[in-house]
Scaffold this active site. Structure first.
Site, short mmCIF file in Angstrom:
data_model
loop_
_atom_site.label_atom_id
_atom_site.label_comp_id
_atom_site.label_asym_id
_atom_site.label_seq_id
_atom_site.Cartn_x
_atom_site.Cartn_y
_atom_site.Cartn_z
N GLY A 51 0.81 -1.21 0.00
CA GLY A 51 0.00 0.00 0.00
C GLY A 51 0.85 1.26 0.00
N CYS A 52 2.17 1.09 0.01
CA CYS A 52 3.08 2.23 -0.11
C CYS A 52 3.64 2.27 -1.52
CB CYS A 52 4.26 2.09 0.86
SG CYS A 52 3.81 2.15 2.59
N GLU A 53 3.75 3.48 -2.06
CA GLU A 53 4.37 3.62 -3.38
C GLU A 53 5.87 3.33 -3.27
OE1 GLU A 53 3.57 7.32 -5.31
OE2 GLU A 53 1.43 6.91 -5.43
#
Length: 134
Positions: A50-52
């Site tokens: 969910g983190c770029e």
């Protein structure tokens, strides 16, 4: 709610900062102070989804209080994660559930820095902390 000592120190430093440029520099410095994770800890199992940017998170329970370690390949994210760790390290699972992320970064004067994707990424890190403490 009592803030951990690191969180109190962070608030003091960031609230005393004059203007955005100084806060940005402080943010980078906080990121640089994060202790590096071992190569074993930088594994798929510890990767926050969910983190770029890539963020790894490890949590350990000591006497009912959680200690988290984290790392990121992005300097700015590392700084934001370091400030999140300052806010949550040493909390019990119950106290952790009450952490208000937007409010914390607002108090630090960094909410402008939280683009929707960064905000989502930090929320993903916090969600992962909740999962680890269950």
């Amino acid at each position: 709610m009592n803030l951990p000592a690191d969180a109190v120190a962070a608030l003091q430093i960031f609230q005393d900062a004059s203007g955005w440029e100084q806060r940005a520099r402080l943010l980078m410095q906080w990121g640089e102070r994060l202790p590096p994770l071992s190569d074993e800890d930088k594994c798929e199992a510890n990767l926050v989804h969910g983190c770029e940017s890539q963020v790894w998170l490890v949590g350990r329970l000591h006497d009912g209080h959680w200690q988290f370690s984290a790392s990121s390949d992005a300097r700015l994210i590392r700084g934001l994660v370091a400030l999140l760790l300052a806010r949550v390290n040493g909390l019990s699972a119950d106290e952790l559930q009450q952490v208000d992320l937007p409010d914390w970064f607002n108090q630090l004067g960094l909410s402008r820095q939280l683009s929707p994707s960064r905000s989502n990424g930090l929320n993903a890190v916090l969600q992962r902390m909740f999962e680890l403490t269950e």
